[in-house]
Design a protein around this motif. Structure first.
Motif, PDB file in Angstrom:
ATOM      1  N   SER A 156       0.930  -1.346  -0.161  1.00 49.80           N
ATOM      2  CA  SER A 156      -0.120  -0.081  -0.250  1.00 49.80           C
ATOM      3  C   SER A 156       0.720   1.166  -0.023  1.00 49.80           C
ATOM      4  O   SER A 156       2.179   1.281   0.311  1.00 49.80           O
TER       5      SER A 156
ATOM      6  N   PRO B  26      -6.596   6.431   1.480  1.00 54.57           N
ATOM      7  CA  PRO B  26      -6.152   5.959   0.250  1.00 54.57           C
ATOM      8  C   PRO B  26      -7.405   6.744  -0.683  1.00 54.57           C
ATOM      9  O   PRO B  26      -8.341   7.009  -0.515  1.00 54.57           O
TER      10      PRO B  26
ATOM     11  N   VAL C 211      -8.031   4.718  -3.401  1.00 54.16           N
ATOM     12  CA  VAL C 211      -8.930   3.500  -4.008  1.00 54.16           C
ATOM     13  C   VAL C 211      -8.536   2.255  -2.881  1.00 54.16           C
ATOM     14  O   VAL C 211      -7.423   2.143  -2.670  1.00 54.16           O
TER      15      VAL C 211
ATOM     16  N   LEU D 172      -8.089  -1.742  -3.126  1.00 56.06           N
ATOM     17  CA  LEU D 172      -7.948  -3.044  -3.751  1.00 56.06           C
ATOM     18  C   LEU D 172      -7.787  -4.254  -2.901  1.00 56.06           C
ATOM     19  O   LEU D 172      -7.111  -4.389  -1.954  1.00 56.06           O
TER      20      LEU D 172
ATOM     21  N   ALA E 227      -0.643  -3.005  -7.822  1.00 61.53           N
ATOM     22  CA  ALA E 227      -0.136  -2.256  -6.764  1.00 61.53           C
ATOM     23  C   ALA E 227       1.314  -1.830  -7.231  1.00 61.53           C
ATOM     24  O   ALA E 227       1.562  -0.668  -7.118  1.00 61.53           O
TER      25      ALA E 227
ATOM     26  N   LEU F  32       1.229   0.205 -10.316  1.00 58.25           N
ATOM     27  CA  LEU F  32       0.636   1.622 -10.117  1.00 58.25           C
ATOM     28  C   LEU F  32       1.652   2.378  -9.275  1.00 58.25           C
ATOM     29  O   LEU F  32       1.891   3.503  -9.435  1.00 58.25           O
TER      30      LEU F  32
ATOM     31  N   VAL G 106      -2.856   3.967  -3.008  1.00 62.95           N
ATOM     32  CA  VAL G 106      -3.486   2.714  -3.000  1.00 62.95           C
ATOM     33  C   VAL G 106      -3.520   1.987  -1.657  1.00 62.95           C
ATOM     34  O   VAL G 106      -2.583   2.068  -1.086  1.00 62.95           O
ATOM     35  N   ARG G 107      -4.636   1.486  -1.063  1.00 60.83           N
ATOM     36  CA  ARG G 107      -4.650   0.857  -0.006  1.00 60.83           C
ATOM     37  C   ARG G 107      -4.833  -0.934  -0.463  1.00 60.83           C
ATOM     38  O   ARG G 107      -5.857  -1.004  -1.178  1.00 60.83           O
TER      39      ARG G 107
ATOM     40  N   ALA H 115      -8.287   0.643 -11.101  1.00 60.44           N
ATOM     41  CA  ALA H 115      -7.885   1.640  -9.885  1.00 60.44           C
ATOM     42  C   ALA H 115      -8.010   3.030 -10.260  1.00 60.44           C
ATOM     43  O   ALA H 115      -8.061   4.034  -9.555  1.00 60.44           O
TER      44      ALA H 115
ATOM     45  N   GLY I   1      -9.977   5.668  -8.520  1.00 59.50           N
ATOM     46  CA  GLY I   1      -9.255   6.337  -7.879  1.00 59.50           C
ATOM     47  C   GLY I   1      -9.130   7.795  -8.187  1.00 59.50           C
ATOM     48  O   GLY I   1      -9.177   8.797  -7.332  1.00 59.50           O
TER      49      GLY I   1
END
Length: 807
Positions: free
Chosen positions: A627, A634, A636, A638, A653, A656, A665-666, A757, A761
């Motif tokens: 993350s 976050p 978004v 996932l 992840a 990204l 991102v989490r 995402a 996001g």
């Protein structure tokens, strides 16, 4: 051509013309005076009393001992029950009682025709095996009136045998499983004989046809025996049975081919003498086989006994009515006189039928059975068929090893199944008579072969595994594996059923039937807990070797999700250490249906043993290493649920992090599927506050799920703000292709996740929103490039399954 006769092929041989040599295994006995007159009359009195009670249970709500003329008010409003099978079930029960009283034999009675509940309940009342568990059913007039009047009405006993029936370990209804359950029950129970009634309707089912081979997995040195009795009464609900049309030569050829020695019980004029002699012969044959094995001189391929009991359907009931046959026809299958309440002629016929048993001769002034009837009932309570410890009170907790000592190194790639196989090896070693694995010939393919290192299979017809105490039953019939597992579990032990994922659905309805039995069992006051039914799904759709579309089906998850929440447990451990923790938990758990889904191929070990322990206890956790800022604030969320789809979430992840560093991102993993349901819908479901702590209260959530997306939608229904949720899972797309191509085909690949995402996001991140379309398109282009490579080269791109690196 016109006028030309068609060629007629040679007709098949007439089965009735089979040579007499086929009757080699048809056993002949002298039965004429086997019982003395005292025993004979006692057995016959027991049968008359039980048949009377069984018939009365179907019809009467009052005047249960015919103390006055029957009136319409004495008849129940709804006539429910099945009479046709009852006389045969009662007959066998009576003779079992006689043998148990005479010899002290430990026995259970498993009844395939489950709708024969009146027969079994009447026998249980006569032997006083109802009152110890349900006080109103005392063995006197009040208890008998309660039994008869309350049968098959709201609040009373149902019309079929179930968990409320003392002594039962099998619920009829869905036919085909009684014989397999019986074989499972005798495993590791060396002193037990299970007499199993297989109705000739049930005998037509595929599961029963395979279960006849069950004795080939019974080592007589360590286990008990099954005495199968095929009850041939000729009819199903409205049609002749196959077995009812077969003559002695055909039946003997069939069962001698299975490996049995066959005894026909069909002398209707002297049926009790015939059955008594035949059952004692069968028990003696069983003891001979066991004695040889236990003395170190086992009989190779012993021929176990089977009895073929031929009696008329509904024997002893009305012969006919208005010229229509009832006894000996399908008209006796359920209620022979269905209009007895409203039709005076039928009411009169019912009265004559019930009086024919002479109830005033069978019960004393207090309504208790006569001394003659009691003389063939076992005197010791725990020898009675309704009070056997195997069916009520015998859970043996497993000695489960400390899984943490077997945890594998974090950061390596390991096969969940290989690691768990080593753990199961130790479980087998510690539990030599309380644990077995039932598998449809897939143990090695599923990488669980470590259990075979010091134990082996228990296939008695194979010289390589005969009489060696193996703990593994491998038979290529999911139905038989399931039935044996049920019988083994309900008699106090614990088993495991590993299978290819796609084919557990074969036994879906069996599993559901079993869960109903356990539900009702928990609602009694006298049944104790049993071990959980434990399934392992592997060889999944997500990792293909040489199998194609036919082997891609995760639907069994949905079948378990549909169960009563108190029973259903579905686990998708993301790595080998989490699978160890989950397996150890499931083998200790009681009364559940546990489904564990995992991979046999090497995949990353994300968590250490301690981390896996905490993760599995919680059921889900934020994976901070994948993350951004440990998952704080976050854009978004996932979520991965399942080994390979979680890998794709981690890979997404990493992508990204590299290509869209501004996106926050989490990453979560869910290992206990049941936590997702709304608070209160399941014992494991997260509170709203805990759900929001993990998934946030208002950020988009994308689930990458191993099963069918609709299952997750149903599970999440009731959670607030679900419009922010997107789900991908198995889309019923597949073929014989590469593992990563399966991800692409089902939109569960890292590229699909990354594109989703970015789009989701960007709603909360202005920087990302500016380039969202371009970024999502880039990921989709990457997917197309990899797809083209796979089609051209025939394999996945190099390094596609290397552990993702976060830069």
């Amino acid at each position: 051509m016109p006028g030309q006769e068609l060629a007629t092929p040679n007709p098949p041989p007439d089965p009735s013309q089979l040579p007499d040599s086929i009757l080699t295994y048809k056993v002949q006995l002298d039965t004429k005076n086997f019982l003395d007159q005292k025993e004979l009359h006692a057995v016959q009195a027991f049968r008359r009393a039980a048949d009377y009670i069984a018939a009365a249970m179907i019809f009467l709500k009052d005047n249960t001992l015919l103390e006055r003329q029957l009136t319409p008010d004495d008849i129940k409003h709804r006539l429910l029950g099945h009479w046709g099978t009852c006389p045969g079930l009662v007959m066998v029960y009576a003779h079992l009682n006689r043998i148990i009283r005479k010899t002290g034999q430990d026995a259970l009675y498993v009844v395939g025709p489950g709708h024969g509940a009146p027969a079994i309940l009447s026998c249980l009342w006569l032997e006083n095996s109802l009152a110890p568990y349900m006080t109103p059913y005392t063995r006197d007039k009040a208890g008998l009136e309660k039994l008869i009047s309350a049968f098959s009405i709201p609040g009373g006993f149902p019309s079929h045998i179930n968990a409320q029936t003392p002594g039962s370990i099998h619920e009829g209804g869905e036919l085909g499983y009684a014989l397999g359950v019986s074989f499972g029950a005798v495993m590791d129970n060396p002193d037990l004989i299970v007499t199993c009634i297989v109705g000739d309707g049930e005998a037509e089912t595929g599961p029963t046809a395979t279960a006849w081979h069950g004795y080939k997995y019974i080592d007589p040195a360590e286990s008990g025996a099954v005495l199968p009795i095929v009850h041939v009464n000729g009819f199903k609900i409205s049609e002749r049975t196959i077995y009812g049309t077969m003559d002695d030569k055909e039946m003997t050829a069939l069962f001698s081919g299975y490996g049995y020695q066959v005894r026909f019980v069909e002398d209707l004029e002297n049926i009790d003498q015939d059955l008594a002699a035949s059952m004692e012969w069968a028990v003696d044959e069983i003891h001979k086989i066991q004695k040889a094995a236990r003395s170190g001189h086992p009989i190779v391929k012993p021929r176990w006994p089977v009895l073929i009991l031929r009696t008329p359907k509904g024997w002893g009931g009305p012969k006919s009515f208005h010229g229509e046959f009832i006894e000996g026809s399908f008209h006796s299958h359920q209620v022979p006189l269905p209009e007895a309440k409203t039709n005076p002629e039928q009411l009169s016929a019912l009265g004559l039928w019930l009086k024919s048993y002479g109830p005033h001769e069978l019960f004393d002034k207090n309504g208790a059975p006569t001394a003659e009837i009691l003389s063939i009932i076992p005197e010791v309570d725990d020898k009675k068929l309704g009070q056997r410890k195997e069916s009520n009170t015998t859970y043996h907790a497993l000695d489960v090893p400390d899984w943490k000592s077997m945890a594998v190194e974090k950061g390596t790639q390991q096969s969940c199944m290989k690691v768990v196989g080593e753990f199961l090896h130790d479980v087998v070693e510690r539990n030599a008579s309380d644990f077995r694995i039932f598998s449809p010939d897939e143990l090695i393919s599923n990488k669980l072969d470590a259990v075979l290192r010091d134990s082996g299979r228990n296939f008695q017809w194979d010289i390589a595994s005969r009489a060696k105490g193996g703990r593994v039953i491998e038979i290529l019939s999911e139905h038989t594996c399931q039935a044996m597992l049920q019988g083994y579990t309900l008699t106090g032990r614990t088993g495991l059923f590993p299978s290819y994922e796609a084919f557990l659905g074969i036994i879906q309805t069996m599993m559901v039937q079993y869960s109903k039995f356990v539900k009702m069992s928990k609602e009694t006051t006298w049944r104790e807990s049993v071990g959980s039914l434990n399934y392992v799904e592997t060889s999944t759709w997500t990792r293909q070797e040489h199998n194609g579309f036919s082997h891609q089906n995760p639907a069994f998850i949905g079948a378990v999700l549909n169960l009563k929440p108190s029973a259903a447990r579905v686990y998708l451990p993301p790595d080998a250490n989490c699978f160890l923790s989950t397996m150890a938990h499931c083998l200790r758990a009681k009364d559940y249906i546990n489904l564990m889904v995992g991979s046999k191929q090497p995949t990353p070990v994300w968590l250490s043993g301690e981390e896996a322990d905490r993760h599995c206890i919680a059921g889900a956790s934020i994976w901070k290493f994948a993350s951004v800022d440990d998952g704080l604030h976050p854009d978004v969320v996932l979520v991965g649920i399942g080994v390979e789809v979680t890998f794709e979430v981690i890979a997404a992840a990493a992508l990204l992090r590299k290509h869209v560093p501004a996106l926050r991102v989490r990453v979560l993993n869910v290992t206990d599927l049941m936590i997702l349901g709304p608070w209160g819908s399941h014992p494991h479901s997260l509170s709203d506050a805990d759900f929001d702590a993990l998934f946030t209260s208002n950020r988009p959530i994308h689930f990458n799920y191993h099963g069918y997306p609709i299952e997750l939608k149903g599970l999440l229904f009731g959670r607030p703000n679900l419009e922010r949720v997107s789900i991908e899972g198995y889309r019923e797309e597949g073929t014989t292709t590469s593992p990563f191509d399966m991800m692409l085909a089902n939109h569960t690949s890292r590229y699909d996740i990354a594109a989703q995402a970015v789009r989701a996001g960007s709603q909360h991140n202005g920087k990302v929103r500016l380039d969202a379309h371009e970024l999502a398109s880039r990921f989709e282009h990457m997917a197309e490039k990899d797809k083209a490579y796979i089609l051209e080269v025939g394999k996945d791109p190099e390094g596609i399954f290397d552990t993702p690196v976060f830069e």
